[in-house]
Write a protein that holds these residues in place. Structure first.
Motif: not given
Lengths: 256, 271
Positions: B168-175, B86-99
């Protein structure tokens, strides 16, 4: 409501331009109407000519020729651009060796190639297709090259960690990334395909919109020149609108 | 250390990079580290101490300069196929949907498309994002994207989880929420976890063991603290436990000097 107002204003601009044109070519408001009509024709004759073209059907043949030249140039130029873009991006040595030659070839104003293409491929459609290809190829090539080079590092590493082989990386990561760059330049490359076709026709051909304009010009038929320009304008607008539709479908993931 | 098979075993691993005309930069000095099967280990250290570098060596994304990496007793060559990352930066493929993003790990391994999608939906339900299956990653918030990433990694059922400051990139509550979600999913079938963070609170709340690293260059492991807090834990509440505070003070005392050293090296505007 707001959209309607905008549309009204847009139509108003056209109405004003045509009205000024009409006044200039029929009244003495802006000088001698005979002179102005000689250089600019008048809106009614131009409209009549366009209607006549479509009524007797002669325009469809020329439109068909220009459209097929543009399409062929776009498809073949894109295929070449995608292929070489990928190849060069995946082989840095090759890219480095050919870099000055690619730049030199792209620096050449393409119009000067038209006579030589006419010599090589004759006055038929293929010399125009060749001219269009030289324009489309480089746009697609540079975009695909960039697209492959600039795949985000985390996305690539993540795909590797998910177990993708080199072939699967190509299919799921490199190709979509490169295509998204290519599609973002779709308007430019389609536009250039049309430019290649029309300029080629203009410089030597027996059919097409460029030929039509060139012929009219040759006999000082200003009405014919303007009518040809308006048809060409409408043609490009329709093509551009179709591209927008395609783009919205293919780049849906970019929308906010 | 006994001969029991460890999930990860780094033996005298050092990592150096060639710098352009400035010689060689040794990021991590010869380091030994082991992560037991089913153990949740956190690596904490100041900015630039090479903790992510160590993680990448365990992932096989980076070749160590010296030493060997063993994964479940086998020497690692190339990409670590048994690990999810699980990476710190965004690593999802943006051209694919969530599923599509969630199902892809199974699909490329040969699972039938319909089956991969069915399992993908199950995982999306687990991370609470079933309603977002057909969206594209750009339409989600940072926390939602992380949850998709978690589902994407866990659906492959890896024996080992590697996490590089994932929250890392998330706000305190979300963490806090993500921490709870991670512990809940992890407790279902305890995998070995190697979790890199600079947040000591997060490390103590989540882990079985916390190791701390010295400031780079040539950083190494300078402390190893078991966290004997019982599970299940609630990440937000455990911070008020007096034992948590004692552990925090003990580890922080060891870490503080390194943080100050790193701060001094990178200058006043260090982030």
């Amino acid at each position: 409501m707001k959209k309607a107002v905008l549309l009204c204003l847009q139509v108003l601009v056209a109405v004003v331009i045509i009205a000024v044109w009409q006044l200039a070519s029929t009244t003495t408001l802006f000088g001698n109407p005979k002179t102005i009509e000689f250089f600019f024709a008048d809106p009614f004759s131009v409209m009549k000519r366009i209607v006549q073209w479509f009524v007797d059907g002669s325009i469809w043949y020329h439109l068909g020729i220009t459209l097929s030249e543009s399409l062929l140039a776009f498809v073949l130029g894109s295929l070449g651009g995608v292929f070489f873009g990928f190849w060069f991006a995946r082989r840095p040595l090759l890219a480095a060796v050919f870099d000055p030659y690619v730049k030199a070839a792209n620096a050449l104003p393409r119009v000067v190639l038209a006579p030589i293409f006419a010599l090589w491929f004759g006055l038929g459609i293929w010399s125009k297709v060749a001219l269009g290809i030289t324009l489309v190829f480089f746009i697609v090539f540079f975009n695909v090259y960039q697209g492959v080079k600039e795949v985000s590092r985390p996305v690539l590493d993540n795909a590797r960690m998910l177990g993708m082989s080199e072939r699967q990386l190509l299919r799921h990561v490199y190709v979509p990334s490169a295509l998204s760059w290519m599609f973002s330049s779709l308007h430019t490359s389609v536009g250039f395909a049309v430019v290649g076709a029309v300029v080629g026709e203009y410089l030597g051909s027996a059919a097409g919109l460029g030929y039509l304009i060139q012929q009219a010009e040759g006999v000082f038929d200003v009405v014919g020149v303007f009518a040809g320009m308006f048809v060409l304008m409408a043609f490009v607008l329709i093509v551009d609108w179709l591209v927008t539709l395609v783009e919205q479908r293919l780049l849906a993931w970019r929308a906010q | 250390m006994t001969d029991r098979v460890q999930a990860v075993r780094l033996k005298q691993v050092s990592i150096a990079f060639d710098l352009k005309d400035r010689g060689r930069f040794e990021a991590v000095a010869a380091t030994d580290l082991a992560v037991g099967d089913g153990e949740f280990l956190s690596i904490v250290g100041p900015t630039g101490c090479g903790k992510s570098t160590l993680l990448n060596a365990a992932a096989g994304l980076l070749q160590p300069s010296t030493g060997t990496v063993e994964i479940f007793g086998q020497e690692l060559k190339g990409i670590n196929r048994q690990a999810g990352y699980l990476f710190q930066q965004d690593s999802l493929m943006p051209w694919k949907t969530v599923i599509e993003n969630v199902a892809i790990g199974l699909e490329i391994a040969g699972t039938k498309r319909s089956e991969a999608r069915r399992m993908g939906m199950e995982w999306l339900e687990r991370v609470g994002l079933a309603a977002f299956a057909d969206r594209y990653p750009q339409m989600l918030s940072g926390g939602q994207r992380k949850r998709v990433g978690l589902a994407q990694v866990l659906i492959r059922n890896p024996r080992l989880l590697l996490m590089d400051e994932p929250f890392g990139p998330l706000d305190a509550q979300t963490r806090l929420i993500m921490g709870d979600l991670l512990l809940k999913l992890w407790s279902e079938n305890r995998k070995a976890v190697m979790f890199v963070t600079h947040d000591l609170d997060e490390a103590i709340a989540l882990s079985d063991r916390v190791v701390i690293m010295s400031a780079g260059p040539r950083s190494s492991i300078i402390g190893d603290f078991p966290i004997p807090l019982e599970r299940p834990r609630a990440v937000a509440d455990i911070r008020h436990d007096p034992r948590f505070n004692r552990l925090h003070k003990e580890i922080w005392d060891a870490l503080r000097q390194e943080v100050l050293r790193a701060y001094g090296q990178t200058g006043e505007d260090s982030r």
